[in-house]
Design a protein around this motif. Structure first.
Motif, mmCIF file in Angstrom:
data_model
loop_
_atom_site.group_PDB
_atom_site.id
_atom_site.type_symbol
_atom_site.label_atom_id
_atom_site.label_comp_id
_atom_site.label_asym_id
_atom_site.label_seq_id
_atom_site.Cartn_x
_atom_site.Cartn_y
_atom_site.Cartn_z
ATOM 1 N N GLU A 9 14.482 114.275 61.794
ATOM 2 C CA GLU A 9 12.818 114.342 61.907
ATOM 3 C C GLU A 9 12.146 113.603 60.600
ATOM 4 O O GLU A 9 12.816 113.514 59.554
ATOM 5 N N CYS A 10 10.902 113.089 60.710
ATOM 6 C CA CYS A 10 10.174 112.450 59.651
ATOM 7 C C CYS A 10 10.781 111.156 58.981
ATOM 8 O O CYS A 10 10.731 110.770 58.030
ATOM 9 N N TRP A 11 11.441 110.550 59.777
ATOM 10 C CA TRP A 11 12.006 109.310 59.342
ATOM 11 C C TRP A 11 12.402 108.143 60.219
ATOM 12 O O TRP A 11 12.434 108.736 61.377
ATOM 13 N N TYR A 12 12.446 106.909 60.257
ATOM 14 C CA TYR A 12 12.996 106.030 61.140
ATOM 15 C C TYR A 12 13.473 104.925 60.672
ATOM 16 O O TYR A 12 13.531 104.690 59.189
ATOM 17 N N ASP A 74 4.738 105.026 54.399
ATOM 18 C CA ASP A 74 5.244 106.121 55.424
ATOM 19 C C ASP A 74 6.683 106.559 55.006
ATOM 20 O O ASP A 74 6.974 107.620 54.679
ATOM 21 N N LEU A 75 7.406 105.689 54.548
ATOM 22 C CA LEU A 75 8.874 105.901 54.078
ATOM 23 C C LEU A 75 8.653 106.971 52.806
ATOM 24 O O LEU A 75 9.376 107.558 52.545
ATOM 25 N N SER A 78 8.083 110.224 54.104
ATOM 26 C CA SER A 78 9.225 110.869 54.468
ATOM 27 C C SER A 78 10.315 111.367 53.388
ATOM 28 O O SER A 78 10.606 112.488 53.558
ATOM 29 N N GLU A 81 8.713 114.424 51.840
ATOM 30 C CA GLU A 81 8.744 115.482 53.025
ATOM 31 C C GLU A 81 10.238 116.242 52.819
ATOM 32 O O GLU A 81 10.441 117.269 52.855
ATOM 33 N N ILE A 82 11.374 115.249 52.922
ATOM 34 C CA ILE A 82 12.688 115.515 52.910
ATOM 35 C C ILE A 82 13.110 116.386 51.509
ATOM 36 O O ILE A 82 13.900 117.364 51.572
ATOM 37 N N GLU A 135 18.746 111.722 53.134
ATOM 38 C CA GLU A 135 17.781 111.360 52.078
ATOM 39 C C GLU A 135 18.335 109.835 51.408
ATOM 40 O O GLU A 135 17.574 109.065 51.155
ATOM 41 N N VAL A 138 17.420 107.100 53.733
ATOM 42 C CA VAL A 138 15.968 106.566 53.587
ATOM 43 C C VAL A 138 15.835 105.645 52.310
ATOM 44 O O VAL A 138 15.090 105.034 52.547
#
Length: 402
Positions: A9-12, A74-75, A78, A81-82, A135, A138
């Motif tokens: 979750e929370c990344w792309y 956004d990154l 993310s 948050e991680i 992590e 990302v």
């Protein structure tokens, strides 16, 4: 135990395709008016043909830049948050360990409780390792995004900071397949002794002289000499591919005034070597032929970026302050080159000329002979004679475009 959290979750992820600037040049057939100023041009594959097209390209690049900034933010969110989730997992692990210690003292089935706690601890450690790997992924994607962001930013700066040139409409439209980049030819042709290069204004005259082959040149009185007419063939490039990039230690200065070259060179050296003007230690200042532009190289690479970010600079000259524009300097390497041999349509090589008079008089006699219509000649545009026992180099240039 955090069963609602998924490591993905929370990344792309985005796949990045590096862009490569490449010019593909192709050359059209030499103009039928090739002479001592012979025509040919290097042609590249067309991209944009109008000012509106260039502006559209700039807008597209700026839109991409804005989108990358959003994705960049956004990154970063993310990652934050991680990292927060990782910290929470660590804190909960500590709490769980405390609970395990307390359970060991209370529970009569110590072995069973220890096994359960160890399994839970292993699960937490696995989840923590997955979060660590996620992590790292990302962070790697963020680094790629930042590299693409810097590259697009640099390209946008190059387009927006390109030197401005005044455009004048001449009433002629350009075909859709017209080349974008044109280069003038300068072919150095070695000449042997006892030869001459003669260029006619009309192609028909040169072809007529070649068809006659042998010519009897009148030297006055009862004297004459026999010469042979041969075609002139040169090697010229027809396809050129060049990979260009921004030079980190050089800049291009445009909008320079017309003045003494040495004085202008010294003034530029003084201005751009001062740190208060955003400059640094100057390695070399080179004025371009034709005036108006100059290239400046610096010892340190960070100087050129400071100057191009500001773009416009007020340089103190002899007659006051003059505003110039500083743009990134593009350097390139030829990655592919194809050449071909072409016949000069208006230039003829004369051979077999004996050394029987001073070079200037003999050149005048040859030019007079081939200007006469009775000799099959016509209007001569240029003539270069090389006496016997000497060697010369003729410079064939493209005919100036109207």
């Amino acid at each position: 135990m955090y069963s609602e959290l998924t490591p993905g979750e929370c990344w792309y992820r985005r796949f990045l395709i590096p862009r490569k600037v490449k010019l593909n040049w192709t050359q059209t057939q030499l103009d039928s008016t090739m002479s001592s100023e012979e025509d040919f041009s290097l042609i590249s594959e067309p991209t944009e043909e109008t000012v509106d097209g260039v502006r559209a390209l700039i807008k597209i690049e700026k839109d991409k830049w804005s989108q990358l900034q959003i994705e960049h933010s956004d990154l970063r969110a993310s990652i934050s948050e991680i990292q927060s989730l990782t910290f929470q997992f660590k804190e909960r692990t500590k709490v769980l360990l405390q609970q395990v210690d307390q359970a060991w003292t209370r529970d009569q089935h110590r072995d069973q409780s220890e096994s359960v706690c160890v399994q839970q601890l292993m699960l937490l450690q696995l989840e923590q390792e997955e979060l660590r790997l996620e992590e790292e992924r990302v962070l790697s994607e963020l680094q790629n995004e930042e590299e693409l962001y810097e590259r697009l930013k640099e390209e946008a700066q190059v387009v927006s900071a390109a030197p401005e040139r005044p455009l004048v409409f001449r009433g002629v439209t350009v075909p859709a397949d017209a080349p974008i980049f044109l280069m003038d030819a300068q072919v150095h042709l070695p000449m042997e002794g006892g030869t001459a290069l003669i260029t006619f204004e009309e192609v028909e005259v040169a072809q007529r002289i070649l068809s006659m082959h042998r010519h009897k040149v009148d030297l006055g009185g009862e004297f004459y000499m026999n010469v042979e007419a041969r075609g002139v063939t040169i090697t010229s490039p027809c396809t050129v591919e060049v990979q260009v990039q921004v030079c980190p230690h050089m800049v291009l200065v445009s909008g320079l005034p017309q003045m003494d070259s040495q004085t202008l060179q010294d003034k530029l050296h003084i201005h751009f070597s001062r740190s208060k003007n955003g400059g640094g230690e100057v390695d070399e200042v080179h004025l371009q032929e034709g005036g108006g532009t100059a290239t400046i190289s610096f010892v340190n690479d960070d100087v050129s970026k400071r100057l191009t970010d500001k773009q416009f600079h007020d340089v103190k000259l002899t007659e006051g302050v003059h505003r110039v524009r500083v743009s990134p300097f593009l350097s390139g390497d030829i990655t592919h080159l194809q050449s071909r041999r072409d016949l000069c349509l208006r230039t003829v090589l004369l051979t077999g000329i004996p050394d029987i008079a001073d070079p200037e008089s003999l050149q005048d006699l040859i030019e007079i002979h081939f200007q006469r219509s009775s000799s099959g000649g016509g209007e001569v545009e240029g003539l270069l004679y090389c006496p016997e026992g000497k060697r010369r180099t003729a410079l064939l240039c493209s005919k100036k475009r109207e």
